[in-house]
Motif scaffolding. Structure first.
Motif, PDB file in Angstrom:
ATOM      1  N   ILE A 313       0.953  -1.233  -0.099  1.00 47.07           N
ATOM      2  CA  ILE A 313      -0.133   0.060  -0.100  1.00 47.07           C
ATOM      3  C   ILE A 313       1.015   1.313  -0.149  1.00 47.07           C
ATOM      4  CG2 ILE A 313      -1.901   1.201   1.079  1.00 47.07           C
ATOM      5  CD1 ILE A 313      -2.703  -1.610   0.118  1.00 47.07           C
ATOM      6  N   THR A 314       1.199   1.890  -1.292  1.00 50.82           N
ATOM      7  CA  THR A 314       2.244   2.996  -1.265  1.00 50.82           C
ATOM      8  C   THR A 314       1.763   4.267  -0.757  1.00 50.82           C
ATOM      9  OG1 THR A 314       1.453   2.943  -3.521  1.00 50.82           O
ATOM     10  CG2 THR A 314       3.478   1.849  -3.143  1.00 50.82           C
ATOM     11  N   GLU A 315       0.743   4.484  -0.744  1.00 53.53           N
ATOM     12  CA  GLU A 315       0.222   5.639  -0.026  1.00 53.53           C
ATOM     13  C   GLU A 315      -1.140   5.409   0.548  1.00 53.53           C
ATOM     14  OE1 GLU A 315       0.024   9.490  -1.975  1.00 53.53           O
ATOM     15  OE2 GLU A 315       1.422   8.813  -3.439  1.00 53.53           O
ATOM     16  N   THR A 316      -1.607   5.709   1.567  1.00 56.25           N
ATOM     17  CA  THR A 316      -2.789   5.777   2.233  1.00 56.25           C
ATOM     18  C   THR A 316      -2.980   6.674   3.561  1.00 56.25           C
ATOM     19  OG1 THR A 316      -4.781   4.141   2.971  1.00 56.25           O
ATOM     20  CG2 THR A 316      -2.636   4.037   4.146  1.00 56.25           C
ATOM     21  N   GLY A 317      -4.175   6.964   3.797  1.00 53.78           N
ATOM     22  CA  GLY A 317      -4.398   7.992   5.042  1.00 53.78           C
ATOM     23  C   GLY A 317      -5.828   8.086   5.033  1.00 53.78           C
ATOM     24  N   ALA A 318      -6.248   8.867   6.355  1.00 49.97           N
ATOM     25  CA  ALA A 318      -7.490   8.773   6.474  1.00 49.97           C
ATOM     26  C   ALA A 318      -7.997  10.367   7.169  1.00 49.97           C
ATOM     27  CB  ALA A 318      -8.206   7.896   7.561  1.00 49.97           C
ATOM     28  N   SER A 319      -9.045  11.003   6.694  1.00 50.79           N
ATOM     29  CA  SER A 319      -9.271  12.427   7.320  1.00 50.79           C
ATOM     30  C   SER A 319     -10.214  12.093   8.372  1.00 50.79           C
ATOM     31  CB  SER A 319     -10.235  13.013   6.059  1.00 50.79           C
ATOM     32  OG  SER A 319     -11.360  12.808   5.965  1.00 50.79           O
ATOM     33  N   ASP A 320     -10.292  13.058   9.149  1.00 55.37           N
ATOM     34  CA  ASP A 320     -11.513  13.041  10.027  1.00 55.37           C
ATOM     35  C   ASP A 320     -12.633  13.747   9.996  1.00 55.37           C
ATOM     36  OD1 ASP A 320     -12.018  11.768  12.553  1.00 55.37           O
ATOM     37  OD2 ASP A 320     -10.648  12.862  13.748  1.00 55.37           O
ATOM     38  N   ALA A 321     -13.147  14.117   8.612  1.00 55.77           N
ATOM     39  CA  ALA A 321     -14.208  14.791   8.331  1.00 55.77           C
ATOM     40  C   ALA A 321     -15.358  14.534   8.984  1.00 55.77           C
ATOM     41  CB  ALA A 321     -14.270  15.021   6.816  1.00 55.77           C
ATOM     42  N   THR A 322     -15.544  13.282   9.126  1.00 52.37           N
ATOM     43  CA  THR A 322     -16.863  12.851   9.647  1.00 52.37           C
ATOM     44  C   THR A 322     -16.737  12.025  10.995  1.00 52.37           C
ATOM     45  OG1 THR A 322     -16.481  10.450   8.614  1.00 52.37           O
ATOM     46  CG2 THR A 322     -17.752  12.124   7.359  1.00 52.37           C
ATOM     47  N   GLY A 323     -15.391  12.463  11.606  1.00 53.69           N
ATOM     48  CA  GLY A 323     -15.133  11.926  13.144  1.00 53.69           C
ATOM     49  C   GLY A 323     -14.867  10.516  13.209  1.00 53.69           C
ATOM     50  N   ARG A 324     -14.455   9.728  12.074  1.00 53.21           N
ATOM     51  CA  ARG A 324     -14.387   8.141  12.095  1.00 53.21           C
ATOM     52  C   ARG A 324     -12.793   7.880  11.743  1.00 53.21           C
ATOM     53  NH1 ARG A 324     -19.509   5.551   9.477  1.00 53.21           N
ATOM     54  NH2 ARG A 324     -18.640   3.686  10.580  1.00 53.21           N
ATOM     55  N   LYS A 325     -11.600   8.760  11.783  1.00 53.57           N
ATOM     56  CA  LYS A 325     -10.573   8.349  11.415  1.00 53.57           C
ATOM     57  C   LYS A 325      -9.903   7.180  12.201  1.00 53.57           C
ATOM     58  CE  LYS A 325      -6.243  10.768  10.650  1.00 53.57           C
ATOM     59  NZ  LYS A 325      -5.621  12.011  10.330  1.00 53.57           N
ATOM     60  N   ALA A 326      -9.988   7.261  13.530  1.00 51.16           N
ATOM     61  CA  ALA A 326      -9.406   6.339  14.471  1.00 51.16           C
ATOM     62  C   ALA A 326     -10.159   4.789  14.297  1.00 51.16           C
ATOM     63  CB  ALA A 326      -9.706   6.897  15.959  1.00 51.16           C
ATOM     64  N   GLU A 327     -11.464   5.099  14.103  1.00 52.89           N
ATOM     65  CA  GLU A 327     -12.173   3.796  13.373  1.00 52.89           C
ATOM     66  C   GLU A 327     -11.674   3.181  12.535  1.00 52.89           C
ATOM     67  OE1 GLU A 327     -16.855   2.454  12.201  1.00 52.89           O
ATOM     68  OE2 GLU A 327     -16.496   4.587  13.025  1.00 52.89           O
ATOM     69  N   TRP A 328     -11.482   3.942  11.188  1.00 54.47           N
ATOM     70  CA  TRP A 328     -10.861   3.523  10.147  1.00 54.47           C
ATOM     71  C   TRP A 328      -9.531   2.968  10.310  1.00 54.47           C
ATOM     72  CZ3 TRP A 328      -7.113   3.852   6.320  1.00 54.47           C
ATOM     73  CH2 TRP A 328      -7.214   3.356   5.293  1.00 54.47           C
ATOM     74  N   ILE A 329      -8.666   3.436  11.176  1.00 52.22           N
ATOM     75  CA  ILE A 329      -7.226   3.111  11.339  1.00 52.22           C
ATOM     76  C   ILE A 329      -7.345   1.401  12.011  1.00 52.22           C
ATOM     77  CG2 ILE A 329      -5.220   3.293  12.768  1.00 52.22           C
ATOM     78  CD1 ILE A 329      -5.671   6.337  12.125  1.00 52.22           C
TER      79      ILE A 329
END
Length: 394
Positions: A313-329
């Protein structure tokens, strides 16, 4: 009766030794018949190997030559490396240090970008990464990135920025394949060869999109140009003896059925070592919450119809626009072991358009640190290791 004086005893012992040597160690007569090759023309033995009748025995050769151990693979079997990409790359490690502190884990790979219009080979850039215990992965981009920088300052739409930066005729794929940049390519190939340790190169990534000048859908490129350009770049490095390169072919995740099939862009296993894929949660088609599986699974499955090479996975990340960043991680690292052919994940630790960094919040930092505390992410990189290019095995 002969009297055995000291001189006579010495003469008898010398004669006995000469007779023994002649019957045991003297070379046998040259064989006749068969190939008729006399012993002095047979292949020479390795130094220290006792030769009998012109050839070393298995036992003596084993004693003379210590067994060679295979080099350690990176990453080792059952392990997954963690990588990082920052805005400043090897020129300022502040963001890397913050990422390491938050993750409580030293990343083993660092991805950084270099544009053809402005950058020349600089050994110190690679050495800085190596000295930090990370494999350097060069994101090598055939374009003038200043066009993109200027477009962003105009405060125009993202789509208009894509159109402006992708129109760079000087970097058309046919020019790369046709040899117009060969002098530049050779300078980098010779420089990377001189490093003497492994380097990964992610050349012209996200080629299946339409936002870079090396995408076939833009810049008046034609079908097949991407594969021809990739193979040409690879061949220049091979001819220069730069065999310490791990070639990373990195596509963007397919976000709809209308996007091109990856098969049109794959150069072939002879030209690729790692399959890369880029995907983010929180932007574009993935603005609403979508799991790692929903973003990556179909694209990885499509890659598997092309090759069995390891996946990164050469690039990935998550935004917290909907407050679910930690959950996605948390969810991402929970499902990652279900993909045993994924050998690495590189996090985009940059605040660009959206804040993708794990240090953006205490919750995101905690979720990431807890996830990578698992034993599968406990590994180190050293310049003596050999990048894994096959799935499975020890």
């Amino acid at each position: 009766m002969v009297r055995l004086t000291a001189p006579r005893v010495m003469m008898l012992l010398t004669a006995a030794l000469l007779l023994t040597y002649g019957s045991v160690a003297a070379p046998a007569p040259a064989p006749r018949g068969g190939d008729g090759v006399p012993p002095d023309q047979l292949a020479k033995a390795e130094p220290g190997v006792v030769v009998t009748s012109g050839a070393p025995t298995t036992a003596t050769a084993a004693l003379a030559m210590p067994p060679r151990t295979a080099p350690e693979l990176f990453p080792p079997a059952g392990k997954t490396f963690i990588g990082v990409m920052t805005a400043q790359g090897p020129y300022d490690f502040t963001a890397v240090d913050r990422f390491t502190t938050a993750a409580k884990r030293q990343p083993q790979v660092m991805l950084f970008s270099s544009g053809w219009a402005t950058d020349r080979f600089d050994r110190t850039v690679f050495d800085r990464v190596r000295e930090r215990g990370m494999l350097p992965m060069l994101g090598w981009e055939p374009w003038d990135y200043r066009v993109d920088t200027a477009a962003r300052k105009k405060k125009i739409s993202a789509r208009r920025i894509d159109q402006i930066r992708s129109a760079q005729p000087a970097y058309r794929l046919s020019r790369i394949a046709g040899g117009d940049f060969d002098g530049y390519l050779r300078s980098w190939a010779e420089g990377i060869r001189s490093l003497g340790y492994p380097v990964a190169i992610r050349f012209a990534h996200e080629m299946n999109g339409d936002w870079y000048p090396w995408c076939e859908l833009t810049n008046r490129n034609r079908p097949g140009d991407y594969v021809r350009a990739w193979r040409h770049v690879h061949d220049v490095f091979r001819e220069a003896g730069a065999t310490n390169v791990t070639w990373v072919w990195s596509a963007n995740v397919r976000w709809s059925r209308s996007t091109p099939k990856l098969s049109a862009y794959y150069p072939g296993d002879a030209y690729v070592d790692w399959l890369g894929v880029t995907g983010y949660y929180g932007t574009g088609a993935f603005s609403a919450y979508r799991s790692f599986d929903a973003i990556f699974k179909k694209t990885i499955a499509e890659m598997r119809t092309l090759s069995r090479k390891p996946v990164v996975i050469t690039e990935t990340g998550a935004s917290d626009a909907t407050g679910r960043k930690a959950e996605w991680i948390r969810e991402t690292f929970r499902v990652l072991p279900r993909y045993p052919d994924i050998i690495g994940l590189i996090w985009f630790e940059v605040n660009k358009e959206l804040d993708w960094r794990i240090v953006s919040s205490a919750a995101a930092s905690k979720a990431f640190a807890q996830a990578v505390a698992a034993s599968r992410y406990h590994l180190t990189w050293s310049p003596d290791m050999v990048p894994r290019t096959e799935v499975g095995g020890g």
